[in-house]
Write a protein that holds these residues in place. Structure first.
Motif, PDB file in Angstrom:
ATOM      1  N   HIS A 173      95.133   6.248  -1.786  1.00  0.00           N
ATOM      2  CA  HIS A 173      95.107   6.827  -3.130  1.00  0.00           C
ATOM      3  C   HIS A 173      93.907   6.310  -3.924  1.00  0.00           C
ATOM      4  N   THR A 203      99.030   3.244   1.997  1.00  0.00           N
ATOM      5  CA  THR A 203      99.128   4.347   1.032  1.00  0.00           C
ATOM      6  C   THR A 203      98.340   4.061  -0.239  1.00  0.00           C
ATOM      7  N   ASP A 206     102.813   3.180   5.545  1.00  0.00           N
ATOM      8  CA  ASP A 206     103.072   2.926   4.129  1.00  0.00           C
ATOM      9  C   ASP A 206     102.156   1.857   3.545  1.00  0.00           C
ATOM     10  N   ARG A 263      96.029  16.037   0.621  1.00  0.00           N
ATOM     11  CA  ARG A 263      96.312  14.660   0.206  1.00  0.00           C
ATOM     12  C   ARG A 263      97.730  14.229   0.582  1.00  0.00           C
ATOM     13  N   GLU A 264      98.718  15.008   0.215  1.00  0.00           N
ATOM     14  CA  GLU A 264     100.105  14.616   0.473  1.00  0.00           C
ATOM     15  C   GLU A 264     100.423  14.595   1.959  1.00  0.00           C
ATOM     16  N   HIS A 265      99.812  15.510   2.715  1.00  0.00           N
ATOM     17  CA  HIS A 265     100.040  15.518   4.165  1.00  0.00           C
ATOM     18  C   HIS A 265      99.451  14.265   4.804  1.00  0.00           C
ATOM     19  N   VAL A 278      99.033  11.366   3.312  1.00  0.00           N
ATOM     20  CA  VAL A 278      99.872  10.231   2.914  1.00  0.00           C
ATOM     21  C   VAL A 278     101.072  10.098   3.846  1.00  0.00           C
ATOM     22  N   LYS A 279     101.653  11.230   4.256  1.00  0.00           N
ATOM     23  CA  LYS A 279     102.810  11.192   5.143  1.00  0.00           C
ATOM     24  C   LYS A 279     102.443  10.717   6.542  1.00  0.00           C
ATOM     25  N   MET A 280     101.177  10.873   6.909  1.00  0.00           N
ATOM     26  CA  MET A 280     100.749  10.534   8.267  1.00  0.00           C
ATOM     27  C   MET A 280     100.332   9.076   8.418  1.00  0.00           C
TER      28      MET A 280
END
Length: 352
Positions: free
Chosen positions: A227, A223, A220, A211-213, A215-217
């Motif tokens: 989620h 985002t 913005d 999930r966090e990886h 989001v970084k890709m």
């Protein structure tokens, strides 16, 4: 007092109004090259099937004309009862994802949700690649303001539950119907189901742990949508019991529908065989080469029924009559609901 859709963002990110613009009209999508090619492919598959299996179309038509109308009508009723079950399941899953009155969403009633579901299946019948799922998100957002990303998450969870139950049930009934000795052509379908299950499992595991990886890709501005989508998927899959039980009842009803179709035509097939064939057909509709598996499903039904010594003409009759219910009737019902929906949406707003 009327509930209002909450506007407070979950994250400090400007919201994207996804699924707020009306989708491209279905009439335009019908004329797109990829849609025309998919229908051309379906026609080619059916033509090859008739030639390769030496199916007598006159005999097929004679069988259909002699079918028991009462049993056929009962098969139609059973089929559309599954959409009531699908509607109730979707409402439940929307609630799991937070799309309910408690969170400020005036979710449409069961009849309206039923219509939205039918329209999405109608869209899947006339355009390839399951584009009806996006249309379902748009219609729900139009009716109650539900975020499209959250709605899409519930639909993905719904698909995963259906695929899982379908694959397990199809595999078990296949071994029962063929007494533990699956023919090679049947094994191929099981392998397809296993491959789809494998992809689904990898996708869900990746979505959960990465999930966090992810989001970084992504940009913005997407985002919040990611989620919402992620939370909806795992809110539904975290408590799957009700959805699984409803899915099992739907697939059992599909097998019963095909058994009724076979009986209406005078074919004496075991319920375990018709359940396997119906589930195999449902699995093949997920392959996006043609709209709702048109052509592919008919060919697979005939091939499997031939393996159990059903006459080619009778196998073709069962395939055609069953698809009259599961494909062509959807187009008829969908056209009616689509016209009603367009008339409603075009109605001028009277302001007091």
């Amino acid at each position: 007092m009327n509930a209002t859709v909450p506007t407070e963002p979950l994250l400090d990110i400007p919201p994207i109004d996804e699924y707020s613009e009306p989708p491209e009209p279905l009439s335009k999508r019908l004329l797109k090259p990829q849609t025309l090619v998919s229908f051309g492919l379906a026609i080619a598959i059916v033509a090859f099937l008739v030639y390769r299996m030496d199916i007598n179309l006159g005999a097929v038509w004679t069988n259909i004309k002699a079918a028991d109308v009462k049993l056929f009508a009962l098969a139609v009723v059973v089929y559309y009862l599954t959409f009531i079950a699908r509607t109730l399941r979707w409402r439940y899953m929307l609630g799991q994802a937070g799309i309910n009155e408690a969170n400020g969403y005036n979710v449409p009633g069961n009849w309206e949700l039923f219509q939205i579901l039918m329209l999405s299946w109608f869209a899947n019948c006339i355009v390839p690649a399951k584009l009806g799922d996006g249309y379902r998100c748009y219609l729900l957002k139009q009716d109650c303001g539900a975020p499209g990303s959250t709605s899409l998450g519930t639909i993905l969870a719904e698909r995963l539950v259906d695929l899982s139950v379908l694959f397990v049930t199809m595999t078990i009934t296949g071994f029962v119907a063929f007494h533990g000795n699956l023919p090679a052509k049947v094994e191929h379908t099981v392998y397809i189901g296993g491959g789809l299950m494998g992809v689904a499992v990898l996708m869900i595991v990746g979505l959960f742990f990465a999930r966090e990886h992810i989001v970084k890709m992504i940009p913005d501005r997407f985002t919040r949508q990611f989620h919402d989508f992620h939370d909806a998927v795992f809110a539904c899959l975290g408590r799957p019991t009700v959805a699984v039980l409803i899915s099992l009842s739907i697939w059992m009803a599909d097998g019963f529908r095909m058994w009724l179709v076979a009986r209406a035509l005078g074919a004496d097939l075991g319920i375990e065989l018709t359940l396997f064939v119906a589930l195999m057909a449902a699995l093949l509709t997920t392959i996006p080469f043609t709209p709702a598996g048109l052509g592919v499903v008919e060919a697979a039904v005939v091939v499997v029924l031939k393996l159990v010594d059903v006459d080619a003409d009778m196998a073709g009759s069962i395939a055609v009559l069953d698809r009259v219910i599961g494909y062509w009737s959807l187009i008829l019902v969908g056209l009616i609901l689509y016209a009603i929906r367009m008339r409603r949406d075009l109605r001028p707003v009277v302001r007091g």
